[in-house]
Scaffold this motif. Structure first.
Motif, mmCIF file in Angstrom:
data_model
loop_
_atom_site.group_PDB
_atom_site.id
_atom_site.type_symbol
_atom_site.label_atom_id
_atom_site.label_comp_id
_atom_site.label_asym_id
_atom_site.label_seq_id
_atom_site.Cartn_x
_atom_site.Cartn_y
_atom_site.Cartn_z
ATOM 1 N N ASP A 225 0.850 -1.198 0.000
ATOM 2 C CA ASP A 225 0.000 0.000 0.000
ATOM 3 C C ASP A 225 0.883 1.245 0.000
ATOM 4 O O ASP A 225 1.540 1.548 0.998
ATOM 5 C CB ASP A 225 -0.914 -0.009 1.229
ATOM 6 C CG ASP A 225 -1.954 1.103 1.191
ATOM 7 O OD1 ASP A 225 -1.894 1.943 0.268
ATOM 8 O OD2 ASP A 225 -2.831 1.126 2.078
ATOM 9 N N PRO A 226 0.897 2.008 -1.086
ATOM 10 C CA PRO A 226 1.768 3.183 -1.173
ATOM 11 C C PRO A 226 1.179 4.448 -0.564
ATOM 12 O O PRO A 226 1.845 5.486 -0.513
ATOM 13 C CB PRO A 226 1.936 3.358 -2.680
ATOM 14 C CG PRO A 226 0.624 2.897 -3.242
ATOM 15 C CD PRO A 226 0.178 1.760 -2.352
ATOM 16 N N HIS A 227 -0.072 4.400 -0.116
ATOM 17 C CA HIS A 227 -0.762 5.620 0.294
ATOM 18 C C HIS A 227 -0.467 6.113 1.713
ATOM 19 O O HIS A 227 -0.291 7.322 1.904
ATOM 20 C CB HIS A 227 -2.282 5.439 0.141
ATOM 21 C CG HIS A 227 -2.706 5.118 -1.249
ATOM 22 N ND1 HIS A 227 -3.360 3.952 -1.575
ATOM 23 C CD2 HIS A 227 -2.541 5.789 -2.405
ATOM 24 C CE1 HIS A 227 -3.602 3.921 -2.876
ATOM 25 N NE2 HIS A 227 -3.104 5.037 -3.401
ATOM 26 N N PRO A 228 -0.429 5.269 2.749
ATOM 27 C CA PRO A 228 -0.318 5.794 4.128
ATOM 28 C C PRO A 228 0.926 6.640 4.349
ATOM 29 O O PRO A 228 2.020 6.291 3.888
ATOM 30 C CB PRO A 228 -0.269 4.518 4.982
ATOM 31 C CG PRO A 228 -0.894 3.456 4.141
ATOM 32 C CD PRO A 228 -0.515 3.808 2.738
ATOM 33 N N LEU A 229 0.750 7.732 5.064
ATOM 34 C CA LEU A 229 1.895 8.574 5.410
ATOM 35 C C LEU A 229 2.766 7.869 6.439
ATOM 36 O O LEU A 229 3.996 7.902 6.350
ATOM 37 C CB LEU A 229 1.407 9.924 5.950
ATOM 38 C CG LEU A 229 2.490 10.881 6.475
ATOM 39 C CD1 LEU A 229 3.501 11.212 5.376
ATOM 40 C CD2 LEU A 229 1.860 12.153 7.018
ATOM 41 N N PHE A 230 2.117 7.239 7.425
ATOM 42 C CA PHE A 230 2.875 6.577 8.490
ATOM 43 C C PHE A 230 2.686 5.068 8.395
ATOM 44 O O PHE A 230 1.549 4.568 8.393
ATOM 45 C CB PHE A 230 2.447 7.100 9.857
ATOM 46 C CG PHE A 230 2.814 8.544 10.060
ATOM 47 C CD1 PHE A 230 4.145 8.926 10.205
ATOM 48 C CD2 PHE A 230 1.832 9.528 10.087
ATOM 49 C CE1 PHE A 230 4.493 10.257 10.369
ATOM 50 C CE2 PHE A 230 2.172 10.859 10.258
ATOM 51 C CZ PHE A 230 3.507 11.234 10.395
ATOM 52 N N LEU A 231 3.811 4.369 8.340
ATOM 53 C CA LEU A 231 3.823 2.920 8.164
ATOM 54 C C LEU A 231 4.511 2.236 9.335
ATOM 55 O O LEU A 231 5.381 2.824 10.000
ATOM 56 C CB LEU A 231 4.570 2.562 6.873
ATOM 57 C CG LEU A 231 3.999 3.096 5.558
ATOM 58 C CD1 LEU A 231 5.036 2.952 4.457
ATOM 59 C CD2 LEU A 231 2.714 2.355 5.205
ATOM 60 N N THR A 232 4.143 0.979 9.556
ATOM 61 C CA THR A 232 4.862 0.147 10.512
ATOM 62 C C THR A 232 6.079 -0.465 9.824
ATOM 63 O O THR A 232 6.278 -0.307 8.611
ATOM 64 C CB THR A 232 3.959 -0.979 11.034
ATOM 65 O OG1 THR A 232 3.671 -1.879 9.945
ATOM 66 C CG2 THR A 232 2.656 -0.427 11.594
ATOM 67 N N GLU A 233 6.871 -1.196 10.599
ATOM 68 C CA GLU A 233 8.030 -1.869 10.024
ATOM 69 C C GLU A 233 7.612 -2.887 8.965
ATOM 70 O O GLU A 233 8.401 -3.240 8.080
ATOM 71 C CB GLU A 233 8.842 -2.565 11.120
ATOM 72 C CG GLU A 233 9.480 -1.620 12.142
ATOM 73 C CD GLU A 233 8.544 -1.305 13.297
ATOM 74 O OE1 GLU A 233 7.312 -1.505 13.134
ATOM 75 O OE2 GLU A 233 9.034 -0.866 14.352
ATOM 76 N N ARG A 234 6.372 -3.363 9.040
ATOM 77 C CA ARG A 234 5.879 -4.353 8.078
ATOM 78 C C ARG A 234 5.292 -3.716 6.822
ATOM 79 O O ARG A 234 4.822 -4.393 5.929
ATOM 80 C CB ARG A 234 4.813 -5.232 8.747
ATOM 81 C CG ARG A 234 5.351 -6.070 9.911
ATOM 82 C CD ARG A 234 4.253 -6.915 10.509
ATOM 83 N NE ARG A 234 4.755 -7.744 11.612
ATOM 84 C CZ ARG A 234 3.991 -8.589 12.316
ATOM 85 N NH1 ARG A 234 2.696 -8.699 12.006
ATOM 86 N NH2 ARG A 234 4.521 -9.304 13.282
#
Length: 319
Positions: free
Chosen positions: A225-234
């Motif tokens: 998913d390229p959309h979220p500004l904030f991502l987890t390590e996964r």
């Protein structure tokens, strides 16, 4: 009350009324001794208040007296819950008296306890808030994400749900329209709040710098998913719960004496902006409150700040 009934009631000691009422509660309603003791204490307080008002007979009390007693208890520091319980005890007693002694009216009917005071939202002091969000850990992805998220929460007063829903762009190449994004050029964040209400809030320079550091490394975590500004390590969109856990652990590592959560940063943002500007309407707009009544609670926080300054600095303040 008819004259004949009034004479009969005066012949019966008030203590006998109380004893008879408590016996009814014990035998018919089968209340515990602990509950009966509580009823008796409440009724004895009524007798004490009545005596202070020059009324020795509970049968002569009016609604005016009861309202005044409720106000007196409130002025003496009793909380609304306690006053409501006592009014309920008194109301039940007068209801029984009206059934057994031809009382003309129940003086407690229609009398309500003072409104319960809503607890003020807890906010960090300005020094602790700045120390919390400005602390820089390593240049690894998680510390950089944390700093950017915490700075943005405090910088713009966002709800954690609004932060979670932020994307890197307003509209993706595939035409996906985002509910929220940060415009780095204009230094503002676009969010969709409660009820689908959009708003735009300024973003401070430290938050923009933290976001720039995070964006430089964010691409290494993008997977499906390229959309979220904030991502987890996964590589998945970060959750509100994970932000809560990270913020709490970060605050504890800095020995900040508060149970810090994301909404506390929102409260801190609102109270600190209000302390500096005094502009309640602007704070309302930035928080996205539909009514200014929801924002007015921060004026109490502002007064607490003023009172603290007064107590610490004024020569005539109570120490």
């Amino acid at each position: 009350m008819p004259a004949q009934s009034e004479e009969i009631t005066r012949e019966i000691p008030q203590e006998n009324h109380l004893a008879a009422y408590l016996e009814v509660l014990r035998s018919q309603r089968q209340l515990s001794q602990h509950t009966l003791d509580s009823y008796l204490l409440d009724l004895r307080e009524l007798m004490k208040l009545a005596a202070e008002a020059g009324q020795t007979e509970l049968l002569t009390l009016s609604t005016h007296h009861i309202r005044r007693f409720a106000a007196q208890m409130h002025a003496r520091g009793q909380n609304a819950r306690s006053i409501a319980r006592k009014l309920s005890s008194w109301r039940g007693y007068y209801r029984w008296l009206s059934e057994t002694h031809e009382l003309a009216a129940n003086p407690v009917e229609g009398v309500r306890a003072p409104k319960k005071n809503k607890p003020l939202p807890k906010a960090l002091g300005a020094d602790d808030a700045v120390r919390l969000v400005a602390h820089r850990g390593s240049d690894q992805a998680t510390p950089l994400a944390n700093r950017a998220m915490f700075e943005l929460l405090y910088s713009s007063g966002l709800r954690v749900s609004e932060l979670v829903n932020l994307d890197v762009a307003a509209v993706s190449e595939a035409g996906y329209s985002s509910p929220g994004w940060v415009d780095m050029t204009e230094a503002e964040v676009h969010v969709t709040g409660k009820g689908g209400k959009p708003r735009i809030v300024p973003v401070g320079k430290p938050a923009l710098a933290a976001l720039a550091d995070w964006l430089a490394i964010r691409t290494t975590l993008v997977k499906t998913d390229p959309h979220p500004l904030f991502l987890t390590e996964r590589g998945t969109r970060i959750s509100a719960r994970l932000i809560q856990l990270r913020l709490k652990a970060h605050a504890q590592s800095l020995d900040i004496p508060a149970n810090v959560h994301p909404h506390m940063l929102r409260h801190s943002f609102a109270s600190h902006v209000l302390q500096s500007s005094g502009d309640l309407r602007a704070v309302q707009e930035m928080l996205g409150h539909s009514s200014i009544a929801a924002t007015q609670v921060y004026t109490s926080l502002d007064f607490q700040h003023l009172a603290k300054v007064y107590d610490q600095t004024h020569p005539r303040a109570k120490k």
